[in-house]
Design a protein around this motif. Structure first.
Motif, PDB file in Angstrom:
ATOM      1  N   PHE A   1       0.830  -1.200   0.000  1.00 28.72           N
ATOM      2  CA  PHE A   1       0.000   0.000   0.000  1.00 28.72           C
ATOM      3  C   PHE A   1       0.868   1.256   0.000  1.00 28.72           C
ATOM      4  O   PHE A   1       0.635   2.185  -0.776  1.00 28.72           O
ATOM      5  CB  PHE A   1      -0.951   0.013   1.213  1.00 28.72           C
ATOM      6  CG  PHE A   1      -1.828   1.227   1.266  1.00 28.72           C
ATOM      7  CD1 PHE A   1      -2.983   1.293   0.502  1.00 28.72           C
ATOM      8  CD2 PHE A   1      -1.500   2.311   2.067  1.00 28.72           C
ATOM      9  CE1 PHE A   1      -3.803   2.424   0.535  1.00 28.72           C
ATOM     10  CE2 PHE A   1      -2.302   3.441   2.099  1.00 28.72           C
ATOM     11  CZ  PHE A   1      -3.454   3.491   1.335  1.00 28.72           C
ATOM     12  N   GLN A   2       1.869   1.300   0.869  1.00 27.46           N
ATOM     13  CA  GLN A   2       2.763   2.456   0.915  1.00 27.46           C
ATOM     14  C   GLN A   2       3.435   2.680  -0.430  1.00 27.46           C
ATOM     15  O   GLN A   2       3.484   3.801  -0.929  1.00 27.46           O
ATOM     16  CB  GLN A   2       3.828   2.272   2.005  1.00 27.46           C
ATOM     17  CG  GLN A   2       3.293   2.411   3.407  1.00 27.46           C
ATOM     18  CD  GLN A   2       4.320   2.027   4.443  1.00 27.46           C
ATOM     19  OE1 GLN A   2       5.110   1.095   4.252  1.00 27.46           O
ATOM     20  NE2 GLN A   2       4.310   2.734   5.562  1.00 27.46           N
ATOM     21  N   ARG A   3       3.939   1.615  -1.022  1.00 24.17           N
ATOM     22  CA  ARG A   3       4.612   1.760  -2.313  1.00 24.17           C
ATOM     23  C   ARG A   3       3.648   2.244  -3.398  1.00 24.17           C
ATOM     24  O   ARG A   3       4.047   2.994  -4.289  1.00 24.17           O
ATOM     25  CB  ARG A   3       5.313   0.456  -2.704  1.00 24.17           C
ATOM     26  CG  ARG A   3       6.559   0.205  -1.839  1.00 24.17           C
ATOM     27  CD  ARG A   3       7.448  -0.913  -2.355  1.00 24.17           C
ATOM     28  NE  ARG A   3       6.759  -2.144  -2.682  1.00 24.17           N
ATOM     29  CZ  ARG A   3       6.479  -3.131  -1.819  1.00 24.17           C
ATOM     30  NH1 ARG A   3       6.851  -3.019  -0.553  1.00 24.17           N
ATOM     31  NH2 ARG A   3       5.864  -4.215  -2.214  1.00 24.17           N
ATOM     32  N   SER A   4       2.365   1.847  -3.314  1.00 26.10           N
ATOM     33  CA  SER A   4       1.398   2.346  -4.304  1.00 26.10           C
ATOM     34  C   SER A   4       1.161   3.841  -4.104  1.00 26.10           C
ATOM     35  O   SER A   4       1.014   4.586  -5.076  1.00 26.10           O
ATOM     36  CB  SER A   4       0.083   1.566  -4.233  1.00 26.10           C
ATOM     37  OG  SER A   4      -0.660   1.870  -3.072  1.00 26.10           O
ATOM     38  N   VAL A   5       1.137   4.292  -2.860  1.00 26.02           N
ATOM     39  CA  VAL A   5       0.999   5.731  -2.583  1.00 26.02           C
ATOM     40  C   VAL A   5       2.223   6.468  -3.096  1.00 26.02           C
ATOM     41  O   VAL A   5       2.103   7.498  -3.770  1.00 26.02           O
ATOM     42  CB  VAL A   5       0.779   5.995  -1.072  1.00 26.02           C
ATOM     43  CG1 VAL A   5       0.865   7.488  -0.757  1.00 26.02           C
ATOM     44  CG2 VAL A   5      -0.550   5.423  -0.606  1.00 26.02           C
TER      45      VAL A   5
ATOM     46  N   ALA B   1      -5.876   9.233  -2.641  1.00 26.44           N
ATOM     47  CA  ALA B   1      -6.525   7.962  -2.288  1.00 26.44           C
ATOM     48  C   ALA B   1      -7.365   7.452  -3.452  1.00 26.44           C
ATOM     49  O   ALA B   1      -7.320   6.258  -3.791  1.00 26.44           O
ATOM     50  CB  ALA B   1      -7.380   8.138  -1.034  1.00 26.44           C
ATOM     51  N   ALA B   2      -8.107   8.341  -4.088  1.00 27.76           N
ATOM     52  CA  ALA B   2      -8.924   7.944  -5.245  1.00 27.76           C
ATOM     53  C   ALA B   2      -8.035   7.477  -6.397  1.00 27.76           C
ATOM     54  O   ALA B   2      -8.367   6.510  -7.097  1.00 27.76           O
ATOM     55  CB  ALA B   2      -9.811   9.101  -5.681  1.00 27.76           C
ATOM     56  N   ALA B   3      -6.900   8.128  -6.589  1.00 22.10           N
ATOM     57  CA  ALA B   3      -5.998   7.786  -7.691  1.00 22.10           C
ATOM     58  C   ALA B   3      -5.431   6.375  -7.557  1.00 22.10           C
ATOM     59  O   ALA B   3      -5.120   5.740  -8.560  1.00 22.10           O
ATOM     60  CB  ALA B   3      -4.855   8.798  -7.781  1.00 22.10           C
ATOM     61  N   ILE B   4      -5.311   5.879  -6.325  1.00 20.41           N
ATOM     62  CA  ILE B   4      -4.781   4.522  -6.138  1.00 20.41           C
ATOM     63  C   ILE B   4      -5.900   3.497  -5.954  1.00 20.41           C
ATOM     64  O   ILE B   4      -5.633   2.341  -5.624  1.00 20.41           O
ATOM     65  CB  ILE B   4      -3.771   4.454  -4.973  1.00 20.41           C
ATOM     66  CG1 ILE B   4      -4.427   4.787  -3.645  1.00 20.41           C
ATOM     67  CG2 ILE B   4      -2.566   5.324  -5.244  1.00 20.41           C
ATOM     68  CD1 ILE B   4      -3.583   4.436  -2.431  1.00 20.41           C
ATOM     69  N   GLY B   5      -7.146   3.932  -6.153  1.00 15.92           N
ATOM     70  CA  GLY B   5      -8.273   3.001  -6.077  1.00 15.92           C
ATOM     71  C   GLY B   5      -8.813   2.747  -4.691  1.00 15.92           C
ATOM     72  O   GLY B   5      -9.548   1.788  -4.471  1.00 15.92           O
ATOM     73  N   HIS B   6      -8.488   3.608  -3.740  1.00 17.47           N
ATOM     74  CA  HIS B   6      -8.973   3.488  -2.356  1.00 17.47           C
ATOM     75  C   HIS B   6      -9.553   4.826  -1.911  1.00 17.47           C
ATOM     76  O   HIS B   6      -8.982   5.494  -1.041  1.00 17.47           O
ATOM     77  CB  HIS B   6      -7.845   3.066  -1.419  1.00 17.47           C
ATOM     78  CG  HIS B   6      -7.268   1.726  -1.714  1.00 17.47           C
ATOM     79  ND1 HIS B   6      -7.868   0.549  -1.338  1.00 17.47           N
ATOM     80  CD2 HIS B   6      -6.139   1.369  -2.379  1.00 17.47           C
ATOM     81  CE1 HIS B   6      -7.127  -0.479  -1.739  1.00 17.47           C
ATOM     82  NE2 HIS B   6      -6.073   0.003  -2.384  1.00 17.47           N
ATOM     83  N   PRO B   7     -10.683   5.244  -2.489  1.00 18.44           N
ATOM     84  CA  PRO B   7     -11.194   6.596  -2.241  1.00 18.44           C
ATOM     85  C   PRO B   7     -11.520   6.918  -0.783  1.00 18.44           C
ATOM     86  O   PRO B   7     -11.547   8.086  -0.407  1.00 18.44           O
ATOM     87  CB  PRO B   7     -12.443   6.675  -3.115  1.00 18.44           C
ATOM     88  CG  PRO B   7     -12.793   5.269  -3.439  1.00 18.44           C
ATOM     89  CD  PRO B   7     -11.529   4.477  -3.392  1.00 18.44           C
ATOM     90  N   SER B   8     -11.726   5.910   0.045  1.00 17.58           N
ATOM     91  CA  SER B   8     -12.038   6.188   1.448  1.00 17.58           C
ATOM     92  C   SER B   8     -10.810   6.068   2.351  1.00 17.58           C
ATOM     93  O   SER B   8     -10.941   6.092   3.573  1.00 17.58           O
ATOM     94  CB  SER B   8     -13.135   5.229   1.937  1.00 17.58           C
ATOM     95  OG  SER B   8     -12.678   3.892   1.859  1.00 17.58           O
ATOM     96  N   ALA B   9      -9.642   5.980   1.766  1.00 18.86           N
ATOM     97  CA  ALA B   9      -8.427   5.739   2.546  1.00 18.86           C
ATOM     98  C   ALA B   9      -7.540   6.973   2.675  1.00 18.86           C
ATOM     99  O   ALA B   9      -6.322   6.857   2.754  1.00 18.86           O
ATOM    100  CB  ALA B   9      -7.642   4.594   1.916  1.00 18.86           C
ATOM    101  N   SER B  10      -8.131   8.163   2.752  1.00 21.77           N
ATOM    102  CA  SER B  10      -7.292   9.361   2.797  1.00 21.77           C
ATOM    103  C   SER B  10      -6.402   9.403   4.044  1.00 21.77           C
ATOM    104  O   SER B  10      -5.272   9.884   3.978  1.00 21.77           O
ATOM    105  CB  SER B  10      -8.121  10.628   2.670  1.00 21.77           C
ATOM    106  OG  SER B  10      -9.078  10.706   3.692  1.00 21.77           O
TER     107      SER B  10
END
Length: 178
Positions: free
Chosen positions: A88-92, A111-120
């Motif tokens: 996850f960190q590397r994707s961010v 968060a939206a750009a990596i496909g996790h819109p609720s993970a801000s």
């Protein structure tokens, strides 16, 4: 694992450059944040040796940093960074590298750009755990309101870096705080 520690002077203070024996960048942080640098190295590389060795940083790394501070904003894009961290960190961190110089994103947008819109919040934590400041441009992330939020190198540096990038980007406009 053995790492080499070198320094380089910049307009925003001295930078610590940590590379491995093959010359790959493992960490980059500001002189007044050495404790954070060591904390991140401990977190990602439990067993390592950090040897101060002036002149050990690869010349292309020094040249890219010098070029960036001289106004060539694309210079940092060529620097390969070998970072540990979770998937996850590397994707961010990969998404951070995709933010063009002179532009910003909010934590929610990232968060939206990596496909996790609720993970801000998780994006914010990953952003704060970035071991290679500047190269992985975590300074380009701001609050949803447009205000500057925390930065591991200090808010004054974040502001300076954003203004520097705005001045030297295609738009040429100064960064404005909301």
């Amino acid at each position: 694992m053995q790492f080499l520690l070198d320094t380089v002077e910049t307009p925003v203070g001295q930078l610590f450059l940590v590379t491995d024996e093959q010359g790959a960048l493992r960490a980059l942080d500001f002189e007044d944040y050495r404790a954070r640098l060591e904390r991140l190295l401990d977190k990602y590389y439990r067993h390592y040796q950090l040897d101060p060795l002036p002149g050990s940083a690869p010349e292309p790394l020094i040249q890219a940093l010098t070029a960036y501070f001289a106004g060539d904003l694309a210079a940092l894009e060529s620097i390969p960074a070998e970072t540990a961290g979770t998937a996850f960190q590397r994707s961010v961190w990969q998404a951070l590298r995709a933010i063009p110089a002179g532009q910003t994103r909010s934590y929610g947008q990232l968060a939206a750009a990596i496909g996790h819109p609720s993970a801000s919040r998780a994006v914010g934590l990953a952003n704060g755990s970035n071991p290679v400041a500047l190269v992985v441009p975590c300074h380009r992330v701001i609050g949803a309101s447009g205000k500057l939020t925390g930065y591991g190198g200090g808010l004054w540096r974040k502001h300076w870096l954003l203004e520097h990038e705005a001045r030297h980007s295609d738009g040429g406009a100064a960064f404005a705080l909301v």
